[in-house]
Design a protein around this motif. Sequence first.
Motif, short mmCIF file in Angstrom:
data_model
loop_
_atom_site.label_atom_id
_atom_site.label_comp_id
_atom_site.label_asym_id
_atom_site.label_seq_id
_atom_site.Cartn_x
_atom_site.Cartn_y
_atom_site.Cartn_z
N UNK A 287 24.14 3.91 30.05
CA UNK A 287 23.41 3.37 28.91
C UNK A 287 21.98 3.87 28.80
N UNK A 288 21.38 4.30 29.90
CA UNK A 288 19.99 4.76 29.87
C UNK A 288 19.83 6.01 30.73
N UNK A 289 18.96 6.92 30.33
CA UNK A 289 18.92 8.24 30.98
C UNK A 289 18.28 8.22 32.36
N UNK A 290 18.68 9.20 33.15
CA UNK A 290 18.10 9.48 34.46
C UNK A 290 17.37 10.82 34.36
N UNK A 291 16.19 10.89 34.95
CA UNK A 291 15.41 12.13 34.91
C UNK A 291 14.60 12.26 36.20
N UNK A 292 13.88 13.36 36.33
CA UNK A 292 13.09 13.56 37.54
C UNK A 292 12.16 14.73 37.39
#
Length: 482
Positions: A287-292
Amino acid sequence: MRRLSALLALVMPVVAMATQYTPPVTQDDLDNPHKGFMLWGTTWSQGGAENHYGASIYHVYVPWRELETADQVFDWAGFEQRHLQPILNDDPQATFVLRPVADYPDSVGTGLSFYYTGGQPERDYPLFLEQPPLNIPAFDYTSCDGDGPGRTPDWNNAAFATQARQLIVALGQRYNGDPRITAIQVGLLGLWGEWHQTGCPTPEPNDAVKRLVRDAYVTAFPQTRLQTRYARDPDAVGVNFGFHEDYFPSFTANCTFGFPSCDDSGDWNLEYGLAHVVPAARQNWKENPVSGESPFTAQKNAWVNDTADILTVIRNYHFSFLGPAGKHEEAGFATPLNSIKRTLGYDFAVNRLVIPDVLAAGMPLAFTLEVTNRGAAPVYHGFAPQLHFVDGGGVTRGTVSLTGDLRTVLPGSTTTFTGQFSLPAIAPGSYSLRINLGATAAGQRAITLQNSPRDTSGRVTLGTVTVQAAPDRIFASGFESP
């Protein structure tokens, strides 16, 4: 009876006869919205970064000091003119990841304080918080584990909690559902808005203010995607926040990959947090993005020296974008970085589209659409399959949106959408049929599919279709006369 038979003769070919389109699937390096690489946008007006690999996401810190000039008085136009508009001038397709911040160590050295007035340039929150009637205490520091100088408000003060919640409500009223926003990072508390005070444990934000701020973001942003820094308690408990891992890949997965400076022994590591602290959050990526991002040279180099493992981690943890710090800040690495960009986020291809081979405006027309997502993550924003009817002069005479929620097409899966559509009133004749994934919100660009051939607008050309006159128009021309 004769009139009914004639009507059935017109309708039956549309219903019974169908054409299947199977456009060739590609592996191109496409620039699509809300995925790929992210650039540092906070100080863009002071000199923008080089965009080597088609990035269109920009990370912008939102200094509380700039935004709220007096209690409940917000300078939205000024903030956007100073920070968003310079980016949009250079990249009209830009979208933004915003992180509110009340204490950014070394605001002067990083350029964050460029627009501050009134002294105390290391203070990133508005002065009225310290003044009567609020009188919120503050603490100066020279260094927090080498980061500083800075000035920290008392995170745990009751008046601070009230003001923080009011700010988040205002942010939601301004930006919830805004198609320019890729994600809101639930900052505000702690150094860099990361909800910690590492190196300066006094004052550390306590669990009570974390819960208050956490819940305020959930309420204020029911539409816009949300991220937090850590898979910790209470930061990510009972919510479906995505994550932004700022030591990628060192603190992302367990250390069996051999990434530089890896440490998987505590909840600063994403895998540790998901395994031992908030296991339910392992599914938050749906449902919600993952980033880095990768702030250190060895981490950046891992992108190109160990690309295979980087791609595995991107897929395992469903990353949508990387940056603002990373190897994409350097030119000359197109082959590994384009493979990373292609893997990040969604990557849609149409396997087949089935529609009637003869079409007429105003009639229910069945469709079957099969879509595959070969990326690492879902699409988190509203897009719908769109059919475009283009005449021989290259003019689009009609556009139809097909029903189907692309957010449900998870990575590595194929989804078949079925339903009906109706053509707009376009003249009878032959048209070039084209498809893309169009935005459902104004001001947002469409998704380009991994299919060929594509026209100059990125739409995939499927073939030629015939549109016949609508039955009511035939009747109006004299069909009903005896």
